[in-house]
Design a protein around this motif. Structure first.
Motif, PDB file in Angstrom:
ATOM      1  N   UNK A  88       0.825  -1.205   0.000  1.00  0.00           N
ATOM      2  CA  UNK A  88       0.000   0.000   0.000  1.00  0.00           C
ATOM      3  C   UNK A  88       0.860   1.257   0.000  1.00  0.00           C
ATOM      4  N   UNK A  89       0.319   2.301  -0.592  1.00  0.00           N
ATOM      5  CA  UNK A  89       0.951   3.615  -0.583  1.00  0.00           C
ATOM      6  C   UNK A  89      -0.032   4.599   0.035  1.00  0.00           C
ATOM      7  N   UNK A  90       0.440   5.339   1.024  1.00  0.00           N
ATOM      8  CA  UNK A  90      -0.409   6.297   1.741  1.00  0.00           C
ATOM      9  C   UNK A  90       0.015   7.714   1.352  1.00  0.00           C
ATOM     10  N   UNK A  91      -0.922   8.502   0.845  1.00  0.00           N
ATOM     11  CA  UNK A  91      -0.639   9.839   0.354  1.00  0.00           C
ATOM     12  C   UNK A  91      -1.198  10.918   1.278  1.00  0.00           C
ATOM     13  N   UNK A 134      -0.930   8.777 -12.689  1.00  0.00           N
ATOM     14  CA  UNK A 134      -0.050   8.021 -11.801  1.00  0.00           C
ATOM     15  C   UNK A 134      -0.865   7.141 -10.848  1.00  0.00           C
ATOM     16  N   UNK A 135      -1.893   7.709 -10.245  1.00  0.00           N
ATOM     17  CA  UNK A 135      -2.743   6.955  -9.323  1.00  0.00           C
ATOM     18  C   UNK A 135      -3.469   5.817 -10.041  1.00  0.00           C
ATOM     19  N   UNK A 136      -3.882   6.079 -11.268  1.00  0.00           N
ATOM     20  CA  UNK A 136      -4.575   5.059 -12.061  1.00  0.00           C
ATOM     21  C   UNK A 136      -3.706   3.817 -12.233  1.00  0.00           C
ATOM     22  N   UNK A 192      -1.743  -2.074  -8.764  1.00  0.00           N
ATOM     23  CA  UNK A 192      -0.699  -2.851  -8.099  1.00  0.00           C
ATOM     24  C   UNK A 192      -0.738  -2.768  -6.569  1.00  0.00           C
ATOM     25  N   UNK A 193      -1.288  -1.674  -6.023  1.00  0.00           N
ATOM     26  CA  UNK A 193      -1.256  -1.444  -4.582  1.00  0.00           C
ATOM     27  C   UNK A 193      -2.604  -0.960  -4.072  1.00  0.00           C
ATOM     28  N   UNK A 194      -2.834  -1.161  -2.773  1.00  0.00           N
ATOM     29  CA  UNK A 194      -3.901  -0.421  -2.104  1.00  0.00           C
ATOM     30  C   UNK A 194      -3.438   1.025  -1.961  1.00  0.00           C
ATOM     31  N   UNK A 195      -4.368   1.966  -2.040  1.00  0.00           N
ATOM     32  CA  UNK A 195      -4.033   3.375  -1.893  1.00  0.00           C
ATOM     33  C   UNK A 195      -4.837   3.978  -0.746  1.00  0.00           C
ATOM     34  N   UNK A 224     -12.541   7.428  -7.209  1.00  0.00           N
ATOM     35  CA  UNK A 224     -12.426   5.976  -7.354  1.00  0.00           C
ATOM     36  C   UNK A 224     -11.038   5.423  -7.046  1.00  0.00           C
ATOM     37  N   UNK A 225     -10.213   6.223  -6.377  1.00  0.00           N
ATOM     38  CA  UNK A 225      -8.812   5.822  -6.231  1.00  0.00           C
ATOM     39  C   UNK A 225      -8.457   5.237  -4.857  1.00  0.00           C
ATOM     40  N   UNK A 226      -9.072   5.722  -3.793  1.00  0.00           N
ATOM     41  CA  UNK A 226      -8.560   5.430  -2.452  1.00  0.00           C
ATOM     42  C   UNK A 226      -9.406   4.415  -1.685  1.00  0.00           C
ATOM     43  N   UNK A 227      -8.709   3.432  -1.114  1.00  0.00           N
ATOM     44  CA  UNK A 227      -9.364   2.402  -0.317  1.00  0.00           C
ATOM     45  C   UNK A 227      -9.662   2.893   1.099  1.00  0.00           C
TER      46      UNK A 227
END
Length: 214
Positions: free
Chosen positions: A4-7, A93-95, A100-103, A124-127
């Motif tokens: 996961x990547x946390x922004x 980039x987020x798309x 590949x990762x949870x965001x 529609x990007x962030x979990x």
């Protein structure tokens, strides 16, 4: 293994800090406190309560209860929201990253402001989404990032954080997370306590792309 990547939001996903800071400058001026945009840049990531307390403390004053209640609303009214835009290339980039990762998204801004930004650009990007309204203790305390880990149901070794502000970097490090900082608003030496400092968003996109290729 990275899962996961946390922004952070302001200064990472959207080019909003000049407008956020100017709204605070106008708001504090109404109560007789003169500040600069730089003052806000250095406190970016704080929730509203903590930011107000720190600005009053710097001015040698103490906020009254009504300041904590009304100043955030005055700031939101002063914010020129329509001028806030995503950094060029961030949505593409987020798309790619989402395949590949949870965001996750962790912001010190008020829930209303974060939701407006997410609904307009990132619906529609962030979990997982954590805002400054969700926890009593915001950045630089680790609580927001620890809450994100809990909601992602992942360990600290399975996530990284993308930040741009000193307090956010401190929060991520206190949570035991690897933190990458992009120098979008402050000089690199003010964010050098991150694990990796990137000079601009072009360098950030190159780094994020490298994570997919590993």
């Amino acid at each position: 293994m990275l899962k996961a990547i946390i922004f952070d939001v302001d200064g990472v996903l959207v080019d909003s800090m000049p407008f956020q800071a100017e709204a605070w400058v106008k708001t504090f001026k109404e109560v007789g406190i003169n500040i600069t945009r730089e003052d806000i840049y250095e406190l970016e990531g704080s929730n509203n309560k903590r930011l107000i307390e720190l600005i009053f403390e710097k001015a040698g004053k103490e906020p009254e209860p009504w300041h904590l209640e009304q100043l955030p609303e005055k700031k939101r009214e002063a914010l020129e929201f329509d001028r806030i835009k995503p950094y060029e290339g961030i949505m593409n980039c987020l798309e790619v990253l989402k395949r590949h990762f949870k965001l996750a998204l962790v912001s010190g801004s008020h829930n209303d402001t974060v939701n407006k930004i997410v609904n307009k650009y990132f619906s529609n990007y962030f979990d997982v989404i954590i805002t400054g309204s969700d926890l009593e203790r915001g950045k630089p305390n680790p609580d927001p990032y620890l809450k994100a880990l809990e909601k992602l149901d992942l360990t600290k070794n399975e996530c990284i954080v993308i930040e741009n502000a000193p307090l956010g970097i401190t929060a991520a490090k206190r949570a035991g997370l690897y933190c990458v900082a992009v120098a979008s608003m402050l000089e690199p030496e003010k964010i050098e306590h991150a694990d990796l400092v990137l000079e601009n968003h072009a360098a950030l996109f190159k780094y994020l792309k490298s994570l997919i290729e590993k």
